[in-house]
Scaffold this motif. Structure first.
Motif, PDB file in Angstrom:
ATOM      1  N   SER A 137     -33.209 -14.700  -7.250  1.00  0.00           N
ATOM      2  CA  SER A 137     -32.100 -14.445  -6.547  1.00  0.00           C
ATOM      3  C   SER A 137     -32.303 -13.932  -5.333  1.00  0.00           C
ATOM      4  CB  SER A 137     -31.288 -13.643  -7.500  1.00  0.00           C
ATOM      5  OG  SER A 137     -30.072 -13.120  -6.985  1.00  0.00           O
ATOM      6  N   PRO A 138     -31.579 -14.312  -4.052  1.00  0.00           N
ATOM      7  CA  PRO A 138     -31.687 -13.729  -2.914  1.00  0.00           C
ATOM      8  C   PRO A 138     -30.812 -12.124  -3.017  1.00  0.00           C
ATOM      9  CG  PRO A 138     -30.150 -15.445  -2.760  1.00  0.00           C
ATOM     10  CD  PRO A 138     -30.721 -15.623  -4.208  1.00  0.00           C
ATOM     11  N   PHE A 139     -29.907 -12.100  -3.961  1.00  0.00           N
ATOM     12  CA  PHE A 139     -28.914 -10.840  -4.100  1.00  0.00           C
ATOM     13  C   PHE A 139     -29.485  -9.887  -4.704  1.00  0.00           C
ATOM     14  CE2 PHE A 139     -24.725  -9.891  -6.176  1.00  0.00           C
ATOM     15  CZ  PHE A 139     -24.737  -8.567  -5.878  1.00  0.00           C
TER      16      PHE A 139
ATOM     17  N   THR B  69     -21.986 -14.976  -5.429  1.00  0.00           N
ATOM     18  CA  THR B  69     -22.220 -13.759  -6.406  1.00  0.00           C
ATOM     19  C   THR B  69     -22.074 -14.047  -7.790  1.00  0.00           C
ATOM     20  OG1 THR B  69     -20.128 -12.871  -5.874  1.00  0.00           O
ATOM     21  CG2 THR B  69     -22.076 -12.302  -4.766  1.00  0.00           C
ATOM     22  N   LYS B  70     -21.358 -15.038  -8.317  1.00  0.00           N
ATOM     23  CA  LYS B  70     -20.883 -15.280  -9.545  1.00  0.00           C
ATOM     24  C   LYS B  70     -21.574 -16.427 -10.087  1.00  0.00           C
ATOM     25  CE  LYS B  70     -16.407 -13.544  -8.462  1.00  0.00           C
ATOM     26  NZ  LYS B  70     -14.743 -13.812  -8.594  1.00  0.00           N
ATOM     27  N   ASP B  71     -22.598 -17.139  -9.426  1.00  0.00           N
ATOM     28  CA  ASP B  71     -23.401 -18.130  -9.819  1.00  0.00           C
ATOM     29  C   ASP B  71     -24.763 -17.962 -10.284  1.00  0.00           C
ATOM     30  OD1 ASP B  71     -21.297 -19.729  -8.826  1.00  0.00           O
ATOM     31  OD2 ASP B  71     -22.334 -21.127  -7.740  1.00  0.00           O
ATOM     32  N   PRO B  72     -25.358 -18.185 -11.358  1.00  0.00           N
ATOM     33  CA  PRO B  72     -26.886 -18.089 -11.555  1.00  0.00           C
ATOM     34  C   PRO B  72     -27.932 -18.057 -10.319  1.00  0.00           C
ATOM     35  CG  PRO B  72     -25.806 -19.669 -13.377  1.00  0.00           C
ATOM     36  CD  PRO B  72     -24.979 -19.239 -12.206  1.00  0.00           C
ATOM     37  N   LEU B  73     -28.479 -17.224 -10.354  1.00  0.00           N
ATOM     38  CA  LEU B  73     -29.451 -17.401  -9.063  1.00  0.00           C
ATOM     39  C   LEU B  73     -28.862 -16.793  -7.702  1.00  0.00           C
ATOM     40  CD1 LEU B  73     -32.569 -19.544 -10.181  1.00  0.00           C
ATOM     41  CD2 LEU B  73     -32.413 -17.214 -10.384  1.00  0.00           C
ATOM     42  N   ASN B  74     -27.712 -16.880  -7.921  1.00  0.00           N
ATOM     43  CA  ASN B  74     -27.004 -16.426  -6.321  1.00  0.00           C
ATOM     44  C   ASN B  74     -27.289 -17.395  -5.291  1.00  0.00           C
ATOM     45  OD1 ASN B  74     -27.785 -13.657  -7.846  1.00  0.00           O
ATOM     46  ND2 ASN B  74     -25.551 -14.303  -7.878  1.00  0.00           N
ATOM     47  N   PRO B  75     -27.424 -18.821  -5.303  1.00  0.00           N
ATOM     48  CA  PRO B  75     -27.647 -19.400  -4.081  1.00  0.00           C
ATOM     49  C   PRO B  75     -26.597 -19.213  -3.100  1.00  0.00           C
ATOM     50  CG  PRO B  75     -26.598 -20.830  -5.681  1.00  0.00           C
ATOM     51  CD  PRO B  75     -26.874 -19.520  -6.553  1.00  0.00           C
TER      52      PRO B  75
ATOM     53  N   ASN C 209     -23.035 -12.528 -11.338  1.00  0.00           N
ATOM     54  CA  ASN C 209     -24.043 -12.982 -12.087  1.00  0.00           C
ATOM     55  C   ASN C 209     -25.149 -12.165 -11.798  1.00  0.00           C
ATOM     56  OD1 ASN C 209     -26.255 -14.741 -12.918  1.00  0.00           O
ATOM     57  ND2 ASN C 209     -24.712 -16.068 -13.771  1.00  0.00           N
ATOM     58  N   CYS C 210     -25.693 -11.372 -12.695  1.00  0.00           N
ATOM     59  CA  CYS C 210     -26.917 -10.528 -12.425  1.00  0.00           C
ATOM     60  C   CYS C 210     -28.369 -11.249 -12.625  1.00  0.00           C
ATOM     61  CB  CYS C 210     -26.955  -9.052 -13.179  1.00  0.00           C
ATOM     62  SG  CYS C 210     -25.417  -8.289 -12.463  1.00  0.00           S
ATOM     63  N   ALA C 211     -28.291 -12.532 -12.850  1.00  0.00           N
ATOM     64  CA  ALA C 211     -29.714 -13.155 -13.405  1.00  0.00           C
ATOM     65  C   ALA C 211     -30.664 -12.915 -12.435  1.00  0.00           C
ATOM     66  CB  ALA C 211     -29.367 -14.668 -13.757  1.00  0.00           C
ATOM     67  N   ASN C 212     -31.620 -12.347 -12.662  1.00  0.00           N
ATOM     68  CA  ASN C 212     -32.841 -12.261 -11.578  1.00  0.00           C
ATOM     69  C   ASN C 212     -34.260 -12.684 -12.444  1.00  0.00           C
ATOM     70  OD1 ASN C 212     -34.397  -9.527 -12.745  1.00  0.00           O
ATOM     71  ND2 ASN C 212     -32.338  -9.066 -12.792  1.00  0.00           N
ATOM     72  N   THR C 213     -35.240 -12.887 -11.485  1.00  0.00           N
ATOM     73  CA  THR C 213     -36.533 -13.048 -12.213  1.00  0.00           C
ATOM     74  C   THR C 213     -37.695 -12.077 -11.867  1.00  0.00           C
ATOM     75  OG1 THR C 213     -37.242 -14.326 -10.089  1.00  0.00           O
ATOM     76  CG2 THR C 213     -36.008 -15.502 -11.801  1.00  0.00           C
ATOM     77  N   THR C 214     -37.402 -11.285 -11.255  1.00  0.00           N
ATOM     78  CA  THR C 214     -38.307 -10.008 -11.030  1.00  0.00           C
ATOM     79  C   THR C 214     -38.122  -8.486 -11.116  1.00  0.00           C
ATOM     80  OG1 THR C 214     -37.763  -9.839  -8.533  1.00  0.00           O
ATOM     81  CG2 THR C 214     -39.235 -11.329  -8.962  1.00  0.00           C
ATOM     82  N   VAL C 215     -36.710  -8.263 -11.264  1.00  0.00           N
ATOM     83  CA  VAL C 215     -36.410  -6.821 -11.584  1.00  0.00           C
ATOM     84  C   VAL C 215     -36.710  -6.723 -13.129  1.00  0.00           C
ATOM     85  CG1 VAL C 215     -34.533  -5.084 -11.492  1.00  0.00           C
ATOM     86  CG2 VAL C 215     -34.760  -7.102 -10.027  1.00  0.00           C
ATOM     87  N   SER C 216     -37.841  -6.417 -13.478  1.00  0.00           N
ATOM     88  CA  SER C 216     -38.423  -6.451 -14.777  1.00  0.00           C
ATOM     89  C   SER C 216     -37.669  -5.389 -15.895  1.00  0.00           C
ATOM     90  CB  SER C 216     -39.804  -5.817 -14.756  1.00  0.00           C
ATOM     91  OG  SER C 216     -40.281  -4.754 -14.101  1.00  0.00           O
ATOM     92  N   ASP C 217     -37.104  -4.199 -15.552  1.00  0.00           N
ATOM     93  CA  ASP C 217     -36.586  -3.517 -16.307  1.00  0.00           C
ATOM     94  C   ASP C 217     -35.012  -3.694 -16.322  1.00  0.00           C
ATOM     95  OD1 ASP C 217     -38.967  -2.087 -16.684  1.00  0.00           O
ATOM     96  OD2 ASP C 217     -38.317  -0.702 -15.067  1.00  0.00           O
TER      97      ASP C 217
END
Length: 290
Positions: free
Chosen positions: A30-32, A64-70, A243-251
């Protein structure tokens, strides 16, 4: 130094078009949320995601409201949104985008403006000589900020320059812009004041009577929006439809797997032939009051 790439999905200039982001490992992000606010910790240099290249009209933004925030094009009344050419300004007059991992909290009344945040990452106007590409991630030096009041919401506009610009060393504060690019700051105020007038809306207003605040003030505002983002992504505050889905903010409890991220991207059709841009986008709007 981290590098990023983008993947287009669906036809450009269509309602379905999306621009997804990958990191240097080829993993979807997610760029966001996943691109860090600072390219190097401890330095007041910021990452900027370019949403709109200079001189273009399509109002592209992080979804901002879409998964992965394209990045996608803003839509109004079912139609793709383009900013008008409000004379003498052709499209956007800077590379326009946002600083990742920031959020102007709609539940927080800004003590400087008296208005609540606009629910988006903080905006950046990059004034360097290069016309950037949509989705490009650049490193910028912050010079100052303008406090736009957009339909009753605080909407900070950070003024910055790409650190790789040949003249970047000459710019260290907002007064340097006034000295090196006379008229640019005044044009920026004029652009934000009038850009919605062609849609039949009134002129926008500003805090501080449209005066720019300096570098240190701007950096403090950015840091404040980063704190709001941190609370958002770690569930310390209610983000509503964000939408706060992310792939690297591990906590973060919003962290998802690459498999889920890939499925999100592949749910959008592959990139095809670009649709034709409506001819009226190239027309000029002349404000009869000026």
């Amino acid at each position: 130094m981290a590098s990023y790439s983008v993947e287009e999905r669906a036809n450009p200039n269509s309602l379905e078009y999306r621009l997804f982001f990958k990191n240097d490992k080829g993993e979807y992000i997610s760029p966001f949320h996943d691109i860090p606010i600072y390219p190097v910790a401890g330095k007041n240099v910021f990452n900027m995601i370019v949403e709109v290249p200079r001189w273009t009209n399509a109002k592209m933004e992080i979804a901002t409201k879409d998964p992965l925030n394209p990045i996608k094009q803003d839509v109004k009344k079912g139609k793709l949104r383009y900013v008008a050419n409000v004379f003498p300004h052709k499209g956007y007059i800077w590379n326009y985008g946002a600083i990742p991992q920031t959020w102007e909290h709609p539940g927080h009344k800004d003590e400087n403006t008296g208005y609540y945040g606009d629910n988006d990452p903080i905006d950046v106007c990059e004034i360097g000589s290069k016309v950037c590409s949509r989705g490009e991630v650049i490193k910028v030096k912050v010079l100052g900020t303008l406090a736009l009041i957009d339909e009753g919401e605080t909407d900070w506009k950070v003024i910055a320059i790409n650190i790789e610009d040949p003249e970047a060393a000459n710019y260290n504060n907002i007064d340097d812009v006034r000295k090196m690019k006379p008229g640019y700051l005044e044009a920026t105020v004029d652009w934000f004041r009038r850009y919605k007038v062609p849609d039949g809306k009134p002129e926008n207003q500003f805090a501080f009577n449209g005066e720019f605040k300096d570098r240190d003030f701007a950096i403090n505002i950015i840091k404040s929006t980063h704190e709001h983002w941190t609370a958002l992504v770690f569930k310390k505050t209610d983000g509503g439809e964000i939408n706060c889905a992310n792939t690297t903010v591990s906590d973060s409890s919003f962290c998802i797997s690459q498999e889920s991220a890939k499925a999100t991207v592949e749910a959008v059709p592959p990139c095809g032939t670009a649709n034709t841009i409506p001819p009226e986008v190239d027309k000029w709007f002349y404000d009869q009051k000026n």
